[in-house]
Each structure stands twice: as structure tokens, then as C-alpha cells.
Scaffold this motif. Structure first.
Motif, short mmCIF file in Angstrom:
data_model
loop_
_atom_site.label_atom_id
_atom_site.label_comp_id
_atom_site.label_asym_id
_atom_site.label_seq_id
_atom_site.Cartn_x
_atom_site.Cartn_y
_atom_site.Cartn_z
N GLU A 153 0.82 -1.21 0.00
CA GLU A 153 0.00 0.00 0.00
C GLU A 153 0.86 1.26 0.00
OE1 GLU A 153 -2.66 0.21 3.27
OE2 GLU A 153 -3.48 2.17 2.69
N GLU A 154 1.99 1.17 0.73
CA GLU A 154 2.88 2.34 0.79
C GLU A 154 3.39 2.71 -0.60
OE1 GLU A 154 7.04 3.71 3.00
OE2 GLU A 154 6.38 1.62 3.04
N GLN A 161 0.82 9.77 -5.11
CA GLN A 161 1.15 11.13 -4.67
C GLN A 161 2.12 11.81 -5.63
OE1 GLN A 161 2.84 11.26 -0.73
NE2 GLN A 161 2.62 13.47 -0.55
N ALA A 162 3.13 11.06 -6.06
CA ALA A 162 4.09 11.65 -7.01
C ALA A 162 3.40 12.02 -8.31
CB ALA A 162 5.23 10.66 -7.26
N PRO A 221 5.61 24.12 -1.06
CA PRO A 221 5.00 23.09 -0.19
C PRO A 221 4.71 21.79 -0.92
CG PRO A 221 3.32 24.55 -0.99
CD PRO A 221 4.58 25.02 -1.63
N PHE A 222 5.39 21.54 -2.03
CA PHE A 222 5.10 20.33 -2.81
C PHE A 222 6.09 19.19 -2.54
CE2 PHE A 222 4.13 24.16 -5.41
CZ PHE A 222 2.76 24.06 -5.40
N HIS A 223 6.95 19.35 -1.52
CA HIS A 223 8.05 18.42 -1.32
C HIS A 223 7.69 17.04 -0.76
CE1 HIS A 223 7.43 20.36 2.55
NE2 HIS A 223 8.05 19.35 3.11
N PRO A 224 6.54 16.81 -0.08
CA PRO A 224 6.34 15.50 0.58
C PRO A 224 6.37 14.30 -0.36
CG PRO A 224 4.79 17.11 1.45
CD PRO A 224 5.44 17.74 0.26
N TRP A 225 6.10 14.50 -1.65
CA TRP A 225 6.08 13.33 -2.53
C TRP A 225 7.45 12.68 -2.65
CZ3 TRP A 225 9.13 12.52 -6.68
CH2 TRP A 225 9.71 13.64 -7.31
N LEU A 226 8.52 13.49 -2.50
CA LEU A 226 9.85 12.93 -2.69
C LEU A 226 10.25 11.97 -1.56
CD1 LEU A 226 12.87 14.78 -4.17
CD2 LEU A 226 13.18 13.21 -2.30
N PRO A 227 10.14 12.35 -0.27
CA PRO A 227 10.43 11.35 0.78
C PRO A 227 9.50 10.14 0.70
CG PRO A 227 10.42 13.57 1.69
CD PRO A 227 9.89 13.68 0.30
N ALA A 228 8.24 10.36 0.33
CA ALA A 228 7.33 9.23 0.21
C ALA A 228 7.76 8.28 -0.90
CB ALA A 228 5.91 9.73 -0.06
N THR A 289 15.46 8.47 10.93
CA THR A 289 16.19 7.27 11.36
C THR A 289 16.35 6.28 10.21
OG1 THR A 289 14.12 6.30 12.13
CG2 THR A 289 15.44 7.48 13.75
N ASP A 290 15.58 6.42 9.17
CA ASP A 290 15.73 5.60 7.96
C ASP A 290 16.74 6.30 7.05
OD1 ASP A 290 15.40 4.65 5.27
OD2 ASP A 290 13.54 3.70 5.89
N LEU A 291 17.78 5.57 6.67
CA LEU A 291 18.85 6.21 5.89
C LEU A 291 18.34 6.76 4.56
CD1 LEU A 291 21.80 3.70 6.48
CD2 LEU A 291 21.55 6.01 7.42
N LYS A 292 17.40 6.06 3.93
CA LYS A 292 16.87 6.57 2.66
C LYS A 292 16.06 7.84 2.86
CE LYS A 292 15.27 4.14 -0.74
NZ LYS A 292 14.50 3.17 -1.54
N ARG A 293 15.27 7.90 3.90
CA ARG A 293 14.49 9.12 4.15
C ARG A 293 15.42 10.26 4.56
NH1 ARG A 293 9.13 9.14 4.42
NH2 ARG A 293 9.15 10.89 5.88
#
Length: 794
Positions: A153-154, A161-162, A221-228, A289-293
Motif C-alpha cells: 500500500e505504501e 502522490q508523485a 510546499p510540494f516536497h512531501p512526494w519525494l520522501p514518500a 532514522t531511515d537512511l533513505k528518508r
């Protein structure tokens, strides 16, 4: 260039079938496309950097003046180096990263190759529309790559989202590109940059284009798609976020800034958004704490940094931005691929669980540390050169430049701190934490990471290798720089300058921030209730929920299942939109008279009375008869006006309609159902009168709006000489518009065959019914006809 794009397309199409046969070695096959592109770009570099761009043009859609214009100049060469050079190593890395039994490996390789081709087309496009096409292709292919693991699902949510964010931004950008193209009178990008248009629409167009760039490059404010998007496989993260997709917005800003940086709101918007993104991304990276994030938020921060440098509109800043663009591609791809190896060999990328990995993977630790040091701006790496050049670009200007410098300094301190956090979290031994069981990666798995990491060091030690490439882009700014009006070249040592001092101070403060990471975490915890209230990720979710509610309520209000309501909405839309424009923008002029002959007035009166009686009739059959009278009356008007062919057509249509109505009415009640509300009747009457008034006015205006000679005169002049007939209508039907007539006859023939088939099928069923074999009972058949009739009649 077109051959290289075609090569990407062919390999993308071949990859699914090849993957089924050769497994993960399919990545070695598709790597041929970016590798060939890299070699070709290298062969063209001398001419391009000498000021002779390579161009290609071919007709695409001649009717719309669309062409396939491709152009390789210095900026495009820099981007191709990243897209295809880094891309080749990522493809080779994939051959070791994925297990052979991975599901859908060939499809993944095909999409990744398609994405690489789309990104290549984007940076080579020299036409606004072509650029937009490739832009959206990257959105679609990245959606497929991020959502590769569609059982999670993630992954599905991240991909959606992207796609939503970048596509909406792309649509806004398209409006800006169209406005810019109209203002310039051409869609050629190089022509627009050579002679930038002016006027009131240009600032608006640039703002719209910037919205697209912000969404693509994950600016707040469009940045959240990238960490997701970290839900994607690690090679995808490395490629999309280090060398390809997120660089698209940066590339667009870099492309337009030399011509438009001084126009209206460009600099304030770009610099403000870029600085805020740099600081917010760095701040968020410190608590991951996640290296990729952690790397993802670091990418957000670095993209803000790039926006500031490449959008500032000065040669010094552009030079620093071009160096950072190259350095970021090298160190960020190295770090992402490092995380992939760590995750692959240890089973986790949580820095709280990793301990002592550096002792077990020393080569990887050294290479990743070099990349992290480059990201932090430590000499003698390429990142240090770009950081010092950036400081130098803003340190000596006015108040505005110094404010920008202050923002860059804060962001750079955060960068140094989260770079140290990455190295510590990935490789350090942690007190009280047992060493993490670690496997040894294969040499082929490690090799691409080593090449990328060492490249950052090599270019840092020998900046002359990158100097011609970045100077080629900086040369798009004609103003020479430097205290003596000379062009500054890349170098590790410029003396004891203020920029060097601030670089050292940046590293010291970053180290102190990392050393006090427990206090930093406590501060972030206390601020989280405040900062959480403006969390962009939550805003995105709230926006989607709001849109769903609006869509649901709109659907409930509009989709009532009533044909009269649907028809009323269509007619109201017709009256309100074009009707309002007609009423405001036009007027009826000229010599108008009600009729030419008295008999026309009599017939018109009959038609009007029949129409009113139709609306007032209570029995359906009566209404159909009076409706027929309206049609026949119109036919009589055609005859009186000298149009016997039109009258004949009208008579035939009315007769056929009457026959159909009679058949349908057999299945419907004899009378209309009485409307329970008078207000409903009033609304219908108002809609009918409005539509009648609109059609009347539109007819009058249309008849007076002619500015060119009527086409009928041309037909009259050519009918005998070219068609060989004096009957113009016949000549038009069989000669001038013969294909139209053929098409209409074909449609009628198909419809007739369909009706004949239905009739024949009905007879067959009735015949079977008589023998007890019918699947459709006699009661069901009229019920179907009744239901069908109820859909088209009130």
C-alpha cells in the motif's frame, strides 16, 4: 539524437520479453542505451563547449507547426552527463541488486529505460511543446517505477502522490508555456531565449512555469512526494532523486534564468522558495532514522540550494549552481546506492539498528564517507568547490544578496550536520548495540558505487576536468565577473578569502550540531506540535479528502438519474456560458424584418401555436402530433424561402420521427405524469424560453457576422465547369463533398444493418418462444423497450 531516443524506446519495448529469458541480466542489455548516449555526448563535447551546439529538426505535426527540435548545448551536455552517465552505472548496479527470481524484472527494466529516454528527450528538447511531452512522460514512467511493488500500500500511495503532484504542476506549467510561446510568437526554446518576449503575460507565464518546476523538484510546499517515493526500489531512488527526475525542475529554471531572471517576480519567488526548501529539508533530515528518508530530505534541501544558485540570474551563481548540479549527482547517487547495499547485505537501513558496518564493509564505508564529505562541503572534494563558489556569489552583494547568503549558510550548516549523521548512522559502531550481521557484497555490486564516489574526489582534486563543462553554461550570462572583469575558473584554492572562512565555520557548526544531536532531537520534539500544524504531507492528505467529499457531493447533486435534469443542465450551460458571451460581446445590427411574405407570418404563427400546445398537452400522442406539426411548418418555411431540398429533408425526417414515436408510445403510458410541483414547471418554462431566446439571438448574430464571401458562391461558379452539372446540390453531394457523402451513407448503411439485425433477432426469439426455447419471455421484451423509451422521453 533521434536515433538515441529511438534506441531507448526499442530497448524499453524489448526488455519485458528479454527479462523473461535472461533474468536480471536484462539490465546489462538496456544499459546499452544510456552508455551509447554517454559516448555520443563525449564525442560532441568539444564542439558544444566551443560554442557550436548540435541541432536536429524534423517535422512532427506539420498542420499544427509542431516539430521535433532537439539541441545539445552546454547545459544539455551537463544534464546528459548526469542522466546517461550516472544512469549507466545505476543500470549496471541493478543487475546485482535484484534477485533473478524477482517478479516483473523485465517490465521494470523496460520502464526504467523508458524513463531514461524521456529524461534525455526533456533535456534535449528545443521546443516548448516537445519539452512538455517529455516532461509528462517522466511523470508517468516515474509513477510506474515508484509503484513497482504494487502489492504494498505504501508503494501505491507514494506513486499516486508523485503522479498527482507532478502532473498537476505540469498542467499549470503547460499554461505558462503556451502563454510564453504566444508572447514570443514561437515555440522554439532557443529562439525565445535569444530574444526574450516582454509584456504583461510574460510574468504570469513565468510564475505558472515555476509552479511546474517547484512540483517536479519537490520545493515546498510540494516536497512531501519525494520522501514518500522512498518506497521505490533503491536504484530508482538513486536515479530519480540524484540524476534525473527531480533535476527536471532545476534544469528548467537553469534554462530560463539567463533570459528571465530579472523579469518581475522571478528572483523573489525562486530565491524565497529555494531558501525555505533548503532549510526545511535540512532540518527534517536531522530527525530521520531511515537512511533513505534521511537522504531524501537531504535531496529536498539540496534541490532548494540548486534553485537559489541557478535561478539567481548572475554568472557567479550560475557557475556555482552548475558545479553543484554535477557534484550533487555524483555524491547523492553514491549515497543512495550505498544504502541499497547496506539494506541488501544487512536487512535493514534503520540507523538505530546498524552498528559496526564500516568495519565489515571498509571499501563501501570509505567511498560513502567521501560522498558525504562532498555533500558537506569538505575539501578537496567537488562539493567543497561548489559550496565556496556559492558563498562567493552572494557574499559581496547588497542587502538582498547578504540575506540570501545568510539562508545558504544556515542550510549548509544543516547539510554538514546531516551528512555526519548519515556516516555515523550507517557505519559507526554504537555503544550498547551489537555489531550488525553483514554479508560481503559482490565486486560487481560495489563497483558502480566506487566509480561514482571516486569521481567526486577526482574532479575535486582536478577541477580543470569540470571547468569547461560548467563554464559553458555560465557563458550564457554575458557579463564578465571578478574584481578585474575576468572569468573565474574552478579551483581548490583561491587564497584566504571570506568565503573560505565561512566554509570552515560551516563545517565547525555542522559538527557541533551533530555532536549535540540529542539536544537537537529534543528541540525538534518540542517544536513538532507547532510545525506539525503546517505539515505539508498532512495538507496533501486533507486536500485529497476534501476533493473526494466535493466530488461525492457534486455527483449526488448532479447525477440524479433524471433525463430532464441532465438535459436542463446541458441547456443551462449553453445559455450561461456562450449565451453570456454573446449577450455581452455582440449586438444585432442591420435591417431586420419579421418576414418577407405574409404567408411566412401565417406559417410561423401556426408553428408557434403548435409548439405551445405541445408543451401544454397532457397526452403523449397529442404532443407528438403537434410536435410533428412544428416540424412540417418549418419545412413549409423552407419551401417559401426557396429551399425545396431542405424542405424535402425536413419532411422525411419528421415523418420518420413520427413513425418512431408511434412505435415507442405503444410501450409508454398514454398521458404524461403530472408534475407535483408548480415550481418545477416554472423552471422548465424558464429554461425553454432562455434557450429559445439564445438560439434566436445566435441565429441573428451569426447571419450578420459574415466577413468573407459565402462558400456557396464558389460552388455556384465551379459546379458546371468542374462538376459537369447545373444542379449545385447534386454536384456538391457527389463531387465537391463526395467523401462526406460516402461517409454519411456508410453510417446509414451500418445503422440500417443494425436495425435489420435487431428485427431479425426479435423474430427469431418470438419463433423460439412459440417452441418453448426462448430465453426472453414475451413479458420481458416489451419491458425492455419500455425501459429504453423511458430513458429518452420525459
Amino acid at each position: 539524437m533521434l536515433v538515441l531516443l529511438a534506441l531507448h524506446l526499442v530497448l524499453a519495448l524489448v526488455a519485458p520479453a528479454a527479462g523473461a529469458r535472461i533474468g536480471r541480466r536484462v539490465f546489462l542489455l538496456v544499459a546499452l542505451a544510456p552508455a551509447a548516449t554517454t559516448v555520443w555526448a563525449a564525442t560532441q563535447a568539444a564542439a558544444v563547449l566551443d560554442g557550436r551546439p548540435v541541432s536536429f529538426a524534423a517535422a512532427w505535426v506539420p498542420g499544427l507547426d509542431l516539430t521535433l527540435d532537439l539541441r545539445l548545448d552546454a547545459l544539455a551536455l551537463l544534464m546528459v552527463t548526469l542522466v546517461s552517465g550516472v544512469g549507466t552505472l545505476v543500470f549496471l548496479y541493478c543487475a546485482s541488486y535484484f534477485p533473478s527470481e524477482q517478479r516483473g524484472l523485465g517490465r521494470f527494466a523496460g520502464v526504467l529505460t523508458g524513463f531514461a529516454g524521456a529524461m534525455l528527450g526533456l533535456v534535449l528538447a528545443d521546443d516548448l511543446i516537445l519539452l512538455y511531452v517529455f516532461w509528462e512522460l517522466t511523470s508517468v514512467t516515474s509513477y510506474l517505477l515508484i509503484g513497482f511493488d504494487d502489492e504494498q500500500e505504501e508503494s501505491r500511495r507514494a506513486a499516486q502522490q508523485a503522479l498527482v503532484v507532478t502532473t498537476l504542476g505540469g498542467l499549470v506549467m503547460l499554461l505558462g508555456l503556451i502563454l510564453l510561446g504566444q508572447a514570443a510568437g514561437t515555440s522554439s526554446l532557443s529562439a525565445i531565449l535569444a530574444e526574450p518576449p516582454t509584456g504583461g503575460t510574460v510574468p504570469v507565464a513565468l510564475l505558472l512555469i515555476l509552479v511546474g518546476a517547484f512540483t517536479k523538484s519537490a520545493q515546498i510546499p510540494f516536497h512531501p512526494w519525494l520522501p514518500a517515493a522512498m518506497a521505490a526500489p533503491t536504484p530508482v531512488s538513486a536515479y530519480l532523486h540524484a540524476a534525473a527526475m527531480v533535476k527536471a525542475g532545476v534544469y528548467l529554471v537553469a534554462r530560463l534564468a539567463p533570459a528571465f531572471a530579472l523579469v518581475g517576480p522571478w528572483r523573489p519567488v525562486v530565491l524565497t522558495v529555494g531558501l525555505l526548501t533548503m532549510i526545511v529539508g535540512g532540518w527534517r533530515a536531522l530527525r530521520q532514522t531511515d537512511l533513505k528518508r534521511l537522504l531524501a530530505f537531504g535531496t529536498v534541501s539540496q534541490l532548494g540550494f540548486l534553485f537559489v544558485l541557478l535561478g539567481a540570474g548572475t554568472r557567479e551563481a550560475a557557475l556555482a549552481g552548475a558545479v553543484l548540479l554535477l557534484a550533487h549527482g555524483l555524491f547523492k547517487s553514491t549515497l543512495f546506492l550505498t544504502v541499497g547495499i547496506i539494506d541488501h547485505e544487512t536487512g535493514t537501513r534503520d540507523l538505530r539498528l546498524l552498528s559496526g558496518v564500516g568495519a565489515r564493509l571498509p571499501v563501501l564505508a570509505v567511498v560513502a564517507t567521501l560522498a558525504a564529505l562532498s555533500m558537506a562541503g569538505v575539501p578537496p572534494l567537488l562539493g567543497f568547490i561548489s559550496k565556496e563558489a556559492a558563498y562567493e556569489a552572494f557574499l559581496h552583494g547588497g542587502l538582498g544578496d547578504r540575506l540570501v547568503f545568510a539562508g545558504l549558510f544556515v542550510g549548509s550548516v544543516l547539510t554538514a550536520a546531516y551528512s555526519a549523521r548519515f556516516v555515523w548512522g550507517a557505519f559507526a559502531g554504537k555503544p550498547g548495540c551489537a555489531p550488525t550481521p553483514t554479508h560481503t557484497p559482490r565486486p560487481g555490486f560495489l563497483a558502480p558505487v566506487v566509480v561514482l564516489g571516486v569521481a567526486g574526489l577526482a574532479v575535486g582534486l582536478l577541477p580543470v576536468l569540470a571547468d569547461p563543462l560548467v563554464q559553458g553554461y555560465a557563458a550564457s550570462y554575458d557579463v564578465p565577473v571578478g574584481p578585474e572583469g575576468k572569468v573565474e575558473h574552478l579551483a581548490l584554492w583561491h587564497g584566504l578569502t571570506p568565503a573560505l572562512g565561512f566554509s570552515v565555520l560551516t563545517l565547525l557548526l555542522g559538527a557541533a550540531l551533530f555532536a549535540g544531536r540529542e539536544r537537537v532531537r529534543e528541540v525538534q520534539r518540542r517544536l513538532s506540535p507547532v510545525l506539525g500544524a503546517v505539515d505539508a504531507d498532512r495538507s496533501y492528505d486533507a486536500t485529497l479528502v476534501g476533493l473526494d467529499r466535493v466530488a461525492l457531493r457534486s455527483t449526488v447533486a448532479v447525477q440524479t438519474g433524471s433525463l430532464p435534469v441532465y438535459l436542463g443542465m446541458v441547456l443551462l450551460t449553453l445559455v450561461l456560458l456562450p449565451g453570456t458571451g454573446l449577450l455581452v460581446g455582440t449586438r444585432v445590427t442591420g435591417d431586420l424584418h419579421a418576414y418577407d411574405r405574409p404567408l411566412q407570418a401565417v406559417v410561423a404563427l401556426v408553428v408557434a401555436v403548435a409548439a405551445v400546445v405541445t408543451a401544454r398537452a397532457s397526452r403523449r400522442f397529442t404532443a407528438v402530433l403537434y410536435l410533428g406539426a412544428v416540424g412540417y411548418g418549418i419545412a413549409v418555411l423552407f419551401v417559401l424561402q426557396g429551399g425545396p431540398d431542405l424542405a424535402l429533408t425536413q419532411f422525411l425526417v419528421e415523418t420518420l420521427a413520427l413513425v418512431i414515436f408511434v412505435f415507442v408510445l405503444r410501450r409508454l403510458p398514454a398521458t404524461f405524469s403530472p408534475s407535483p410541483f408548480r415550481i418545477s414547471q416554472g423552471i422548465r418554462l424558464a429554461v425553454a424560453l432562455s434557450v429559445g431566446a439564445f438560439v434566436t439571438i445566435a441565429t441573428l448574430v451569426s447571419s450578420q457576422a459574415r466577413t468573407a464571401p459565402p462558400a456557396s458562391q464558389d460552388y455556384l461558379d465551379r459546379a458546371l465547369s468542374e462538376g459537369g452539372g447545373s444542379n449545385v446540390v447534386n454536384v456538391v453531394l457527389v463531387d465537391f463533398r463526395g467523401f462526406d457523402t460516402l461517409g454519411e451513407i456508410t453510417v446509414l448503411a451500418v445503422a440500417a444493418m443494425g436495425i435489420a439485425s435487431l428485427v431479425q433477432a426479435g423474430r427469431g426469439r418470438r419463433a423460439k418462444q412459440g417452441t418453448g426455447e426462448s430465453a426472453l419471455t414475451a413479458a420481458e421484451e416489451p419491458a425492455m423497450e419500455t425501459a429504453a423509451a423511458a430513458k429518452v422521453l420525459p
